[in-house]
Design an enzyme around this catalytic site. Structure first.
Site, short mmCIF file in Angstrom:
data_model
loop_
_atom_site.label_atom_id
_atom_site.label_comp_id
_atom_site.label_asym_id
_atom_site.label_seq_id
_atom_site.Cartn_x
_atom_site.Cartn_y
_atom_site.Cartn_z
N GLY A 154 -45.80 -26.21 -50.27
CA GLY A 154 -46.20 -24.81 -50.13
C GLY A 154 -45.42 -23.92 -51.08
CD1 TRP A 157 -51.29 -23.58 -53.84
CD2 TRP A 157 -50.32 -21.64 -53.34
NE1 TRP A 157 -52.26 -22.61 -53.83
CE2 TRP A 157 -51.70 -21.42 -53.53
CE3 TRP A 157 -49.51 -20.56 -53.02
CZ2 TRP A 157 -52.27 -20.16 -53.41
CZ3 TRP A 157 -50.08 -19.31 -52.90
CH2 TRP A 157 -51.45 -19.12 -53.09
CG HIS A 158 -45.95 -19.34 -53.54
ND1 HIS A 158 -45.89 -20.19 -52.45
CD2 HIS A 158 -46.46 -18.17 -53.08
CE1 HIS A 158 -46.35 -19.56 -51.39
NE2 HIS A 158 -46.71 -18.33 -51.73
N GLY A 159 -45.69 -21.68 -57.64
CA GLY A 159 -45.30 -21.79 -59.04
C GLY A 159 -44.36 -22.96 -59.26
CE1 TYR A 309 -48.86 -15.18 -51.80
CE2 TYR A 309 -47.33 -13.36 -51.45
CZ TYR A 309 -47.67 -14.68 -51.31
OH TYR A 309 -46.81 -15.54 -50.69
#
Length: 312
Positions: A154, A157-159, A309
């Site tokens: 998780g 997933w953001h980077g 976001y």
């Protein structure tokens, strides 16, 4: 998809008269206030602290701490406001999007926090990562492993950055630790003899602890790199002296914090009354109240900034 696709299939059946305009406008206005009034105003502090470009050591530890708390409020107001606006606009088209934030900073545990924060993502992670990995079906060791891997992925997933690895990994580690401690002590007989007052006080302080924990972990999420994150913690732990926030910054910080606390209080104790006042149709005084709130929201909006976001 199982919530949204049936609505697309039946979209032609809906009529404009069936749309709850009050509820739609309430979501849009609430989201605008969260984003433009709360998040954008308090972002002045967090942006100054986290964007000091290697000069964290010049700031006082109180300024740095204020920047950490400010970012917790900023990302909540920004992202929650964005999804509220999305829900309101979707309602105007006859689509019902699920709730994505449910007073996350009142979470009684980190597990509860992820039931309240970014619900669509946490639900997706549970359904498509945690459960396929085995969930809690194969014993404690694999349960803790699955929790850790789910949160680690998780984060990624953001980077593809070490910051997000630390952020997700630390969430996963603490979720596992929390689950272990709960399973170890929940059936102890001496805990059943604890007075209700003591339980309530303990729950209150643990809620504050969870907010502090989440705030500390947001440092990794917001910082440009690991060095910046470590410099922030070093400044606080060493009680470093340095540049202090201006009077305007302090006032913005306290006013926004007080507003968020009051909003969580009323949202927790009076949710049905709030829904009845703002989301039901047919109340004559709603229009002037909405008009007044809209004017105040525009007047007290901060400097316009892109949604956090949108980067992701």
């Amino acid at each position: 998809a199982y919530e949204f696709l049936p609505q697309i299939k039946d979209a032609y059946k809906r009529k404009f008269k069936d749309i709850n305009l009050n509820q739609a406008f309430y979501f849009i206005l609430l989201g605008f206030i969260k984003k433009s009034v709360l998040a954008d105003n308090i972002s002045v502090i967090s942006d100054y602290v986290f964007s000091s470009k290697g000069h964290i050591e010049t700031l006082s530890w109180t300024f740095v701490l204020m920047g950490m708390v400010s970012y917790s409020i900023q990302i909540y107001g920004d992202f929650s406001g964005y999804t509220d606006i999305a829900r309101g606009v979707a309602l105007l088209f006859g689509f019902h999007l699920p709730e994505n934030f449910n007073l996350p900073y009142l979470a009684s545990s980190l597990t509860d926090f992820w039931r309240r924060w970014h619900i669509s993502l946490s639900t997706w992670l549970r359904s498509y990562l945690y459960i396929p990995l085995g969930g809690n079906r194969f014993g404690d060791f694999f349960t803790y492993r699955n929790l850790f891997l789910t949160m680690l992925l998780g984060g990624l997933w953001h980077g593809a950055s070490w910051n997000f690895v630390f952020w997700g990994g630390l969430h996963g580690l603490y979720l596992g630790l929390e689950r272990y401690l709960i399973s170890k002590f929940k059936n102890k007989s001496y805990l059943s003899d604890v007075r209700p007052f003591v339980k309530k006080v303990s729950k209150f302080f643990y809620t504050i602890f969870i907010f502090c924990l989440v705030t500390c972990l947001w440092v990794f999420f917001r910082s440009a790199n690991i060095d910046t994150a470590l410099a922030i913690f070093e400044s606080i732990f060493n009680f470093k002296s340095g540049i202090t926030p201006s009077y305007t910054m302090e006032m913005q910080f306290y006013i926004v914090c007080l507003t968020v606390v009051l909003a969580h209080y009323f949202g927790y104790f009076y949710p049905n009354k709030i829904r009845k006042i703002f989301e039901t149709e047919g109340t004559l005084w709603q229009f002037p109240v909405y008009a007044l709130l809209s004017i105040l929201a525009v007047l007290y909006s901060g400097e316009l900034k892109p949604f956090i976001y949108f980067v992701f």
